[in-house]
Design a protein around this motif. Structure first.
Motif, PDB file in Angstrom:
ATOM      1  N   ASN A  20     -11.431  -5.688  39.453  1.00 54.49           N
ATOM      2  CA  ASN A  20     -12.513  -6.226  40.079  1.00 54.49           C
ATOM      3  C   ASN A  20     -12.722  -7.577  39.345  1.00 54.49           C
ATOM      4  OD1 ASN A  20     -14.393  -6.114  42.158  1.00 54.49           O
ATOM      5  ND2 ASN A  20     -15.611  -4.698  41.160  1.00 54.49           N
ATOM      6  N   PHE A  21     -11.601  -8.224  39.066  1.00 55.82           N
ATOM      7  CA  PHE A  21     -11.784  -9.553  37.988  1.00 55.82           C
ATOM      8  C   PHE A  21     -12.888 -10.530  38.778  1.00 55.82           C
ATOM      9  CE2 PHE A  21      -7.815  -9.337  35.458  1.00 55.82           C
ATOM     10  CZ  PHE A  21      -8.745  -8.690  34.250  1.00 55.82           C
ATOM     11  N   GLY A  22     -12.644 -10.778  40.015  1.00 52.10           N
ATOM     12  CA  GLY A  22     -13.562 -11.831  40.571  1.00 52.10           C
ATOM     13  C   GLY A  22     -15.080 -11.625  40.586  1.00 52.10           C
ATOM     14  N   ALA A  23     -15.308 -10.133  40.858  1.00 52.97           N
ATOM     15  CA  ALA A  23     -16.931  -9.991  40.800  1.00 52.97           C
ATOM     16  C   ALA A  23     -17.194  -9.803  39.443  1.00 52.97           C
ATOM     17  CB  ALA A  23     -16.973  -8.520  41.389  1.00 52.97           C
ATOM     18  N   GLU A  24     -16.338  -9.597  38.507  1.00 52.97           N
ATOM     19  CA  GLU A  24     -16.922  -9.302  37.010  1.00 52.97           C
ATOM     20  C   GLU A  24     -17.136 -10.994  36.482  1.00 52.97           C
ATOM     21  OE1 GLU A  24     -17.473  -6.530  35.458  1.00 52.97           O
ATOM     22  OE2 GLU A  24     -15.899  -5.544  34.698  1.00 52.97           O
ATOM     23  N   CYS A  25     -16.025 -11.899  36.766  1.00 50.82           N
ATOM     24  CA  CYS A  25     -16.327 -13.220  36.287  1.00 50.82           C
ATOM     25  C   CYS A  25     -17.879 -13.583  37.117  1.00 50.82           C
ATOM     26  CB  CYS A  25     -15.280 -14.126  36.880  1.00 50.82           C
ATOM     27  SG  CYS A  25     -13.572 -13.796  36.002  1.00 50.82           S
ATOM     28  N   ALA A  26     -18.009 -13.314  38.277  1.00 56.95           N
ATOM     29  CA  ALA A  26     -19.102 -14.010  38.692  1.00 56.95           C
ATOM     30  C   ALA A  26     -20.301 -13.291  38.187  1.00 56.95           C
ATOM     31  CB  ALA A  26     -19.311 -13.725  40.147  1.00 56.95           C
ATOM     32  N   ALA A  27     -20.356 -11.812  37.953  1.00 52.64           N
ATOM     33  CA  ALA A  27     -21.468 -11.161  37.096  1.00 52.64           C
ATOM     34  C   ALA A  27     -21.786 -11.770  35.876  1.00 52.64           C
ATOM     35  CB  ALA A  27     -21.320  -9.736  37.226  1.00 52.64           C
ATOM     36  N   VAL A  28     -20.754 -11.761  34.774  1.00 54.43           N
ATOM     37  CA  VAL A  28     -21.262 -12.414  33.832  1.00 54.43           C
ATOM     38  C   VAL A  28     -21.605 -13.750  33.480  1.00 54.43           C
ATOM     39  CG1 VAL A  28     -19.670 -10.895  32.305  1.00 54.43           C
ATOM     40  CG2 VAL A  28     -18.770 -13.017  33.153  1.00 54.43           C
ATOM     41  N   GLU A  29     -21.122 -14.620  34.507  1.00 53.26           N
ATOM     42  CA  GLU A  29     -21.860 -15.820  34.555  1.00 53.26           C
ATOM     43  C   GLU A  29     -23.386 -15.807  35.071  1.00 53.26           C
ATOM     44  OE1 GLU A  29     -18.960 -19.528  35.163  1.00 53.26           O
ATOM     45  OE2 GLU A  29     -19.422 -18.621  37.019  1.00 53.26           O
ATOM     46  N   ALA A  30     -23.438 -15.051  36.229  1.00 56.28           N
ATOM     47  CA  ALA A  30     -24.817 -14.825  36.581  1.00 56.28           C
ATOM     48  C   ALA A  30     -25.786 -14.200  35.617  1.00 56.28           C
ATOM     49  CB  ALA A  30     -24.954 -14.018  37.777  1.00 56.28           C
ATOM     50  N   THR A  55      -3.273 -14.962  38.299  1.00 52.51           N
ATOM     51  CA  THR A  55      -4.384 -14.192  38.016  1.00 52.51           C
ATOM     52  C   THR A  55      -5.353 -15.266  37.756  1.00 52.51           C
ATOM     53  OG1 THR A  55      -3.402 -12.335  37.225  1.00 52.51           O
ATOM     54  CG2 THR A  55      -5.859 -12.670  36.842  1.00 52.51           C
ATOM     55  N   CYS A  56      -5.231 -16.261  37.187  1.00 55.04           N
ATOM     56  CA  CYS A  56      -6.060 -17.421  36.825  1.00 55.04           C
ATOM     57  C   CYS A  56      -6.538 -18.087  38.092  1.00 55.04           C
ATOM     58  CB  CYS A  56      -5.492 -18.512  35.915  1.00 55.04           C
ATOM     59  SG  CYS A  56      -5.372 -17.908  34.279  1.00 55.04           S
ATOM     60  N   ALA A  57      -5.643 -18.383  38.975  1.00 57.40           N
ATOM     61  CA  ALA A  57      -5.814 -19.126  40.158  1.00 57.40           C
ATOM     62  C   ALA A  57      -6.691 -18.245  41.123  1.00 57.40           C
ATOM     63  CB  ALA A  57      -4.357 -19.674  40.989  1.00 57.40           C
ATOM     64  N   ALA A  58      -6.414 -16.870  40.953  1.00 58.49           N
ATOM     65  CA  ALA A  58      -7.159 -16.025  41.936  1.00 58.49           C
ATOM     66  C   ALA A  58      -8.702 -15.777  41.346  1.00 58.49           C
ATOM     67  CB  ALA A  58      -6.651 -14.439  41.670  1.00 58.49           C
ATOM     68  N   ILE A  59      -9.008 -15.921  40.127  1.00 57.95           N
ATOM     69  CA  ILE A  59     -10.344 -15.780  39.466  1.00 57.95           C
ATOM     70  C   ILE A  59     -11.016 -17.240  39.684  1.00 57.95           C
ATOM     71  CG2 ILE A  59      -9.791 -13.672  38.503  1.00 57.95           C
ATOM     72  CD1 ILE A  59      -9.902 -15.325  35.965  1.00 57.95           C
ATOM     73  N   ARG A  60     -10.227 -18.306  39.760  1.00 56.42           N
ATOM     74  CA  ARG A  60     -11.011 -19.440  39.618  1.00 56.42           C
ATOM     75  C   ARG A  60     -12.092 -19.807  40.683  1.00 56.42           C
ATOM     76  NH1 ARG A  60     -12.137 -23.584  36.139  1.00 56.42           N
ATOM     77  NH2 ARG A  60     -14.142 -23.252  36.937  1.00 56.42           N
ATOM     78  N   PRO A  61     -11.687 -19.285  41.866  1.00 53.93           N
ATOM     79  CA  PRO A  61     -13.070 -19.643  42.957  1.00 53.93           C
ATOM     80  C   PRO A  61     -14.403 -18.834  42.550  1.00 53.93           C
ATOM     81  CG  PRO A  61     -10.855 -19.283  44.037  1.00 53.93           C
ATOM     82  CD  PRO A  61     -10.758 -18.952  42.583  1.00 53.93           C
ATOM     83  N   HIS A  62     -14.181 -17.912  41.603  1.00 55.30           N
ATOM     84  CA  HIS A  62     -15.388 -16.934  41.206  1.00 55.30           C
ATOM     85  C   HIS A  62     -15.940 -17.682  40.193  1.00 55.30           C
ATOM     86  CE1 HIS A  62     -14.068 -14.054  44.306  1.00 55.30           C
ATOM     87  NE2 HIS A  62     -12.871 -14.431  43.880  1.00 55.30           N
ATOM     88  N   ILE A  63     -15.466 -18.394  39.372  1.00 54.50           N
ATOM     89  CA  ILE A  63     -15.831 -19.017  38.162  1.00 54.50           C
ATOM     90  C   ILE A  63     -16.593 -20.288  38.396  1.00 54.50           C
ATOM     91  CG2 ILE A  63     -15.450 -19.799  35.905  1.00 54.50           C
ATOM     92  CD1 ILE A  63     -13.203 -17.838  36.008  1.00 54.50           C
ATOM     93  N   LYS A  64     -18.017 -20.499  38.433  1.00 59.39           N
ATOM     94  CA  LYS A  64     -18.746 -21.691  38.608  1.00 59.39           C
ATOM     95  C   LYS A  64     -18.342 -22.683  37.390  1.00 59.39           C
ATOM     96  CE  LYS A  64     -22.125 -19.761  41.451  1.00 59.39           C
ATOM     97  NZ  LYS A  64     -23.643 -19.355  41.531  1.00 59.39           N
ATOM     98  N   GLY A  65     -18.490 -22.277  36.186  1.00 63.21           N
ATOM     99  CA  GLY A  65     -18.348 -23.223  34.851  1.00 63.21           C
ATOM    100  C   GLY A  65     -16.908 -23.177  34.423  1.00 63.21           C
ATOM    101  N   VAL A  66     -17.049 -23.300  32.738  1.00 63.42           N
ATOM    102  CA  VAL A  66     -15.519 -23.319  32.454  1.00 63.42           C
ATOM    103  C   VAL A  66     -14.573 -22.307  32.412  1.00 63.42           C
ATOM    104  CG1 VAL A  66     -14.558 -23.775  30.275  1.00 63.42           C
ATOM    105  CG2 VAL A  66     -16.716 -25.184  30.660  1.00 63.42           C
TER     106      VAL A  66
END
Length: 229
Positions: A20-30, A55-66
């Motif tokens: 669930n990497f995409g949602a996890e990245c968005a969750a920790v940023e939020a 994997t990095c390319a797949a999660i990149r759209p879910h990360i707003k910051g760095v």
């Protein structure tokens, strides 16, 4: 990326739910994460295999910051462009991973990323003395790289030395390994400003219940910032 020395918390997705990497990245940023740290391991330079550019390319759209990509791989150079195209903001290579670290750092910058150099616990600060003008971040490992959840190795003296060496250059000092509210103040006091935390951020929470992520991030940040209070 604008440079400052404020404390930044960078959760390592090595401790997240791999399904669930995409949602996890968005969750920790939020929940207050400043950066998202991606530990890339090759089963060669370190005794573990994690993920690569796809994997990095797949999660990149879910990360707003760095997106802070830590390459625990050898060789590094053949993969720099792929990770840059995958959206890495920071690419960090280990000084121990190859014979031509200058070339590696030059290539990272040429690919449009900030250039980081990492030091294993047994490698002295002096190993980067002649690299600082090519470097945007120095990552000090406070565990032996390869696995999350290891016991913290105190690198206070090394971080203090690096802080003196860096002077007024715009270079981050990042700490990777064993960061929690007990160890964060030691590293902040020594001069670190980016704290990577895996299990200490993700413990107790989930995508469906992310509030513990926020509580964990705030606890680490408060402990680190308390040094300057």
């Amino acid at each position: 990326m604008t440079f400052d020395r404020k404390i930044k918390i960078a959760p390592s997705i090595l401790a997240a739910d791999f399904a669930n990497f995409g949602a996890e990245c968005a969750a920790v940023e939020a929940q207050g994460a400043d950066w998202v740290h991606v530990d890339v391991m090759d089963g060669h330079f370190v005794p573990n295999i994690t993920f690569g550019p796809a994997t990095c390319a797949a999660i990149r759209p879910h990360i707003k910051g760095v997106m802070d990509v830590h390459l625990m791989i050898a060789p590094v150079d053949p993969y720099i462009d792929a990770f840059a195209k995958a959206g890495a903001d920071v690419l960090t290579a280990h000084v121990e991973a190859g014979p031509h670290i200058h070339r590696t750092l030059q290539a990272i910058r040429a690919a449009g990323c900030k250039a980081g150099v990492a030091l294993n616990p047994g490698t002295p600060a002096e190993a980067v003395a002649h690299l600082l003008d090519l470097t945007d971040l120095v990552c000090v490992m406070t565990v032996n790289p390869g696995f999350g959840g290891q016991k913290f190795i105190d690198m206070t003296a090394k971080v203090k030395t690096l802080r003196q060496m860096i002077g007024d250059r715009p270079i981050h000092i990042e700490i990777d390994g064993g960061m929690d509210p007990n160890t964060a103040p030691l590293m902040a006091r020594a001069g670190a400003d980016v704290l990577v935390a895996g299990s200490a951020v993700f413990k107790g929470g989930s995508v469906s219940d992310p509030a513990p992520y926020g509580a964990n991030i705030r606890a680490i940040r408060a402990a680190a910032e308390g040094v300057y209070a």
